[in-house]
Scaffold this motif. Structure first.
Motif, short mmCIF file in Angstrom:
data_model
loop_
_atom_site.label_atom_id
_atom_site.label_comp_id
_atom_site.label_asym_id
_atom_site.label_seq_id
_atom_site.Cartn_x
_atom_site.Cartn_y
_atom_site.Cartn_z
N UNK A 8 -17.98 -8.63 -10.64
CA UNK A 8 -17.83 -6.79 -10.79
C UNK A 8 -17.18 -6.75 -8.91
N UNK A 9 -18.10 -7.16 -8.05
CA UNK A 9 -17.96 -7.17 -6.60
C UNK A 9 -16.15 -7.05 -6.44
N UNK A 10 -15.95 -8.38 -7.07
CA UNK A 10 -14.43 -9.61 -6.77
C UNK A 10 -13.44 -8.64 -7.10
N UNK A 11 -13.65 -7.95 -8.24
CA UNK A 11 -13.17 -7.25 -9.71
C UNK A 11 -12.68 -5.99 -8.72
N UNK A 12 -13.50 -4.96 -8.17
CA UNK A 12 -13.88 -4.44 -7.44
C UNK A 12 -12.54 -4.03 -6.31
#
Length: 57
Positions: A8-12
């Motif tokens: 999630x953090x990488x996509x954000x």
């Protein structure tokens, strides 16, 4: 958990791009390397604190 959170953090951070597929495994490995030892240190402390407030059965 670290797999999902790092994903999630990488996509954000990067958006939905092909680059995510290259960077996510690295982010996951780094988050796991930090999370696992942290749990080993913090878990006994949390158990003791909870034990002070909760009656054992």
């Amino acid at each position: 958990m670290t797999f999902v959170v790092s994903g999630v953090s990488t996509v954000l951070a990067l958006g939905v791009t092909d680059e995510v597929l290259a960077r996510w495994p690295v982010a996951w490995a780094m988050s796991w390397l930090i999370a696992f030892p942290t749990v080993l240190v913090v878990l006994p402390i949390v158990r003791r604190l909870v034990g002070r407030f909760v009656e054992a059965h």
